[in-house]
Design an enzyme around this catalytic site. Structure first.
Site, PDB file in Angstrom:
ATOM      1  N   TYR A  99      -5.755 -14.902  47.820  1.00  0.00           N
ATOM      2  CA  TYR A  99      -5.409 -16.326  47.919  1.00  0.00           C
ATOM      3  C   TYR A  99      -4.580 -16.602  49.177  1.00  0.00           C
ATOM      4  O   TYR A  99      -4.847 -17.558  49.920  1.00  0.00           O
ATOM      5  CB  TYR A  99      -4.638 -16.747  46.672  1.00  0.00           C
ATOM      6  CG  TYR A  99      -4.360 -18.231  46.582  1.00  0.00           C
ATOM      7  CD1 TYR A  99      -5.343 -19.112  46.144  1.00  0.00           C
ATOM      8  CD2 TYR A  99      -3.110 -18.754  46.931  1.00  0.00           C
ATOM      9  CE1 TYR A  99      -5.098 -20.476  46.056  1.00  0.00           C
ATOM     10  CE2 TYR A  99      -2.857 -20.110  46.840  1.00  0.00           C
ATOM     11  CZ  TYR A  99      -3.855 -20.973  46.407  1.00  0.00           C
ATOM     12  OH  TYR A  99      -3.606 -22.314  46.326  1.00  0.00           O
TER      13      TYR A  99
ATOM     14  N   LYS B 121      -5.543 -19.027  52.437  1.00  0.00           N
ATOM     15  CA  LYS B 121      -4.769 -20.190  52.866  1.00  0.00           C
ATOM     16  C   LYS B 121      -4.202 -20.019  54.270  1.00  0.00           C
ATOM     17  O   LYS B 121      -4.114 -20.997  55.029  1.00  0.00           O
ATOM     18  CB  LYS B 121      -3.659 -20.478  51.852  1.00  0.00           C
ATOM     19  CG  LYS B 121      -4.178 -20.878  50.468  1.00  0.00           C
ATOM     20  CD  LYS B 121      -5.081 -22.119  50.526  1.00  0.00           C
ATOM     21  CE  LYS B 121      -5.521 -22.572  49.140  1.00  0.00           C
ATOM     22  NZ  LYS B 121      -6.374 -23.780  49.180  1.00  0.00           N
TER      23      LYS B 121
END
Length: 269
Positions: free
Chosen positions: A159, A163
């Site tokens: 994750y 990002k």
């Protein structure tokens, strides 16, 4: 400052992915209230139907069940939107997910899924929309980053990488497309009060760490994130591009914070 005439304001069309729930749905509701036509894409068909119902009978709406990893499907939907609702002016790629695991135990499937949806999917949405916006020389894109793009986080290597990569994507697209009339920005939320947070994050970490270190002492509501996105889309932000707007309740304002930013050391004297 760029000024849009009334006809152009009335003709705004927003392409939103991940639109059936959470931040994406909140963005659709807010923009629809402003008279913007909504082109909503998601893999949740029932959620799209519920979204359309929530917008009311007067809203201009087009929904599609769509996997953001499918480039051809995104291009086809953009063509359908342009033929049905008019020229796309606003793009909000909200589709995203998390699959947490210790890095040494994370499977390649977990890694690939998160990177494919969060980063590749966002790129394909931007690319499909840019194909019609760049020739017209106007448009605004707001991507969904995260405070995790400001630092690492145990158990979320996939994750965090997605990002951080998304921030690099936003800044690269902003430098490429700015002189061609298309602005590209992102928002970076802290925890947002959604099922993804309340079900997907252990309560001890959610309340004992994330909330404890947030100076405002609460998580965001989806409408608060939508307001920031709406600002960046609007001509009020006509000179803003390549920016990541933190909407984090003050989480990233300092380090070694505790109890909503209170000076723990002084309190212990």
């Amino acid at each position: 400052m760029t000024q849009w005439n009334d006809d152009r304001r009335a003709a705004r069309v927003a392409f939103v992915t991940g639109a059936a729930s959470g931040i994406g749905a909140a963005v659709c509701r807010l923009l629809a209230q402003q008279g913007v036509a909504i082109a909503a894409a998601d893999q949740n068909e029932a959620g799209l139907a519920a979204l359309q119902d929530s917008l009311g009978a007067g809203a201009r709406f087009l929904g599609a069940v769509l996997d953001v990893r499918d480039e051809a499907a995104q291009q086809a939907f953009v063509a359908q939107v342009e033929a049905t609702l008019g020229a796309i002016t606003d793009v909000v790629p909200c589709a995203g997910l998390a699959r947490s695991a210790p890095a040494e135990e994370m499977t390649t499937e977990q890694w690939d899924l998160v990177l494919d949806i969060n980063l590749r999917g966002t790129f394909l949405t931007c690319k499909a929309a840019a194909a019609v916006m760049l020739p017209r020389g106007r448009g605004s894109i707001v991507c969904l980053a995260s405070v995790t793009a400001r630092g690492g986080q145990p158990g979320r290597a996939n994750y965090a990488a997605s990002k951080w990569g998304l921030v690099g994507l936003v800044k690269s697209l902003a430098t490429e497309w700015g002189h061609r009339g298309v602005r590209v920005n992102a928002v970076a939320p802290n925890g947002v009060d959604t099922p993804m947070l309340n079900v997907g994050v252990p309560a001890a970490f959610r309340d004992g760490v994330m909330l404890d270190r947030t100076p405002l002492g609460r998580f965001a509501q989806v409408e608060e994130i939508a307001q920031g996105i709406a600002y960046l889309l609007s001509d009020a932000a006509s000179y803003v591009t390549g920016t990541v707007l933190d909407i984090d309740g003050g989480l990233t304002a300092g380090y070694l914070t505790h109890r909503h930013g209170a000076d723990y050391a002084l309190h212990q004297r």
